[in-house]
Design an enzyme around this catalytic site. Sequence first.
Site, short mmCIF file in Angstrom:
data_model
loop_
_atom_site.label_atom_id
_atom_site.label_comp_id
_atom_site.label_asym_id
_atom_site.label_seq_id
_atom_site.Cartn_x
_atom_site.Cartn_y
_atom_site.Cartn_z
N ASP A 109 44.48 -68.39 25.78
CA ASP A 109 43.70 -68.57 24.57
C ASP A 109 42.29 -68.08 24.89
OD1 ASP A 109 42.98 -69.49 21.97
OD2 ASP A 109 42.09 -71.26 22.91
N ASP A 117 43.60 -74.76 24.90
CA ASP A 117 42.82 -75.99 24.78
C ASP A 117 42.81 -76.61 23.39
OD1 ASP A 117 41.17 -74.09 23.48
OD2 ASP A 117 39.41 -75.33 23.90
N ASP A 132 47.06 -74.55 19.90
CA ASP A 132 47.82 -74.11 21.08
C ASP A 132 48.96 -75.06 21.43
OD1 ASP A 132 46.10 -71.91 21.50
OD2 ASP A 132 44.65 -73.19 22.53
#
Length: 823
Positions: free
Chosen positions: A510, A696, A700
């Site tokens: 990410d 995080d 996600d």
Amino acid sequence: MTHPTPCYHCALPVPAGSHFTAVVLGEPRSFCCPGCQAVAEAIVAGGLEHYYQHRSDTSANPEALPRPLQDELALYDRVDVQQGFVHHTGDLAEATLLVEGISCAACGWLIEKHLRNLPGVAEARLNLSNHRLLLNWDDRQSPLSTLLAELRQIGYAAHPYQPDQAAERLAEENRSALRRLGVAGLLWFQAMMATMATWPEFNIDLSPELHTILRWVALFLTIPIVFYSCAPIFKGAARDLRTRHLTMDVSVSLAIALAFGAGIWTAISGTGELYFDTVGMFALFLLTGRYLERRARERTAAATAQLVNLLPASCLRLAGDGSAERILLRELQRGDTVRVLPGAVIPADGRIVEGHSSVDESLLTGEYLPLPRQAGERVTGGTLNVDSTLDIEVEALGPDSRLSAIVRLLERAQAEKPRLAQIADRAAQWFLLFSLLAAVLIGLGWWYLEPARAFWIVLAMLVATCPCALSLATPTALTAATGTLHKLGLLVTRGHVLEGLNQIDTVIFDKTGTLTEGRLALRSIRPLSTVSAERCLALAAALENRSEHPIARAFGQASLPAEAVRNVPGLGLEGRVDGLQLRIGQAAFVCTLSGATPPPLPEPRGQWLLLGDASGPLAWFGLDDRLREDAPVLLAACKARGWRTLLLSGDSSPMVAEVAAQLGIDHAIGGLRPDDKLERLKALQAAGHKVLMLGDGVNDVPVLAAADISVAMGSATDLAKTSADAVLLSNRLQALAQAFDLARRTRRNILENLLWATLYNGLMLPFAALGWITPVWAAIGMSVSSLIVVLNALRLTRLPADTTPCPSETPLPGRNTPCPRSM
């Protein structure tokens, strides 16, 4: 070169110009600090100055001892506090205290003499080996806080000795194991002497009566070894047989029982050889190996056990009128406000309501540098407040705290067995079954060929083929590696992580909050009028300080007050500062105030906010998210292993491509929804790839749950952390790169252990079957093989070498349009 004068009390150098002196033993003495001077004067005033003649080592500097406040000492006078460690017999109270600062036997003399001279003290006995002080006193004459203060006055800190039940139980088990080992060693030596005297090789002319006596002496000496020292082994074998589960205790019990039974037959019949010395030696080596293995496993788990003891015993709770009252930690309630002084441990999870300081979170996260914390930010119980006083509103206690959650996750990770460990356990059971069948068949063969050697050979086979090393090969390595990962700041919450990291070939990242810090920083100020950049920043900060939006943090603390500030969602802020009506945010929104035409963006890259008043635009403020310093190290580690790297982000701005280009990521896609990320992960797995996901945010969570291995950042949402297989508590990506190396070392270590155990058992079985190995040498070999496995696993407790330092902070190119605000 002149050497500084040592302090007469603690022997530390006396600083130049120091004037701390006192008369001791008739002569003026120099001291390094007022604490040592006060202690010496108190000792002299009590008539105990001969302490300085008796001591064999220097005393502890009182400034280095913990400094409990007077009101904290007064807590020990409360009845509810004393319930756990003070017992009353008649008019006297009894307590055990743990004393700090003891350096030699003279310290014990001083403590006992000083306390016995106090009113109400009936007895004071100090155990110098463990520094525990047993006190008997009349608490109506001298409260406990007075005795503790008197000890402090002569340079010693004392507090109640209260080991927790788990630690006490573990200590008792260790003492019991050591006693069993001591009994086996002492009696085996005596039994061996009695047995050796009957050997014809020594050519001792013994009478038949003495020969009989020595056989029975050896028997009686061996009985405690078998029925006391080896009792846990027989209990384990009985338990395993009841559950139809073959373990090494079964083969060990058979070996000991057969040898002891043969010895009894010899002692009764008077024919054949005594086996009592073999029984004693086998038991001694086996118990020694298990004891050392036990202590080694305890060492690897020590860092995890320390987490439970991080919280303080008491804290300062603020009352409604602002006064602070010291209470026990168990009296603290959720919603209370506590005051944490500099140098004190934060007692519970909470949110800072007043003050700013630095907090040392190294014991939890592995990050050695204290981190700045200010009002509105959350802190974790068990961390250390470094700089200044903080007032904290308690949000979580006990099992709901982050500390307790970490302990539970570590215990779960260590309890889970990865596939390699399960295979090793099954292999050990099948090998044991094969060994028992082989021992029976080969024993029958030797009975037919040479009956006198059959029993010895069967016994040697049972001892030599005990699969101790095979069973220990995997769990010892995993326990050591898990503890090392926690030191790095990576909390493993699933048992398959270390094994799975060696199978990864693709990594998905990410962006925001993972590769970048996830917070905007002010990079530049572009004035558009005669107003200076400093003045523009002060005006903008006054407005932004009244906002809870993450953008506001980039402007720092305001030096000017703001009035009538209102948030216009998606556009910006408006308010009055220093007599000026101001707006900050999107250019069109700001220019509506003055009717001016929005000015062009200074650069196409970056995120820009405009500040303006009724006269027109005043300045552009450029903000950027920034790359984590160690992100290049992590990407370099992935590239070095030949892994494919992908950046999947919900951000649709050009920043996604810029980050990918800057880090050398193979493929980057922005503007993805959570289901889009999950779809791409499934496609990779369908193609046979093993995927590691690092993220995080809430978006996600689906990918973290579906990935082969998932790691959540320490700053991630709670939902992301619970969905991940590991949590990077320290937020240091470099620690993850070190974890890759440790995973490879762990796999190699496990394979080395398994290879050694397999080779040992595979070779010893035919050697024992051919009669080339005696039971004594088989016992030695079995113990040594287990110790080799444990010591090899302990190499994993050494931290991996740090990788190359990262470059300095690099600002990221960002959005070409301002980010809309929202409530």
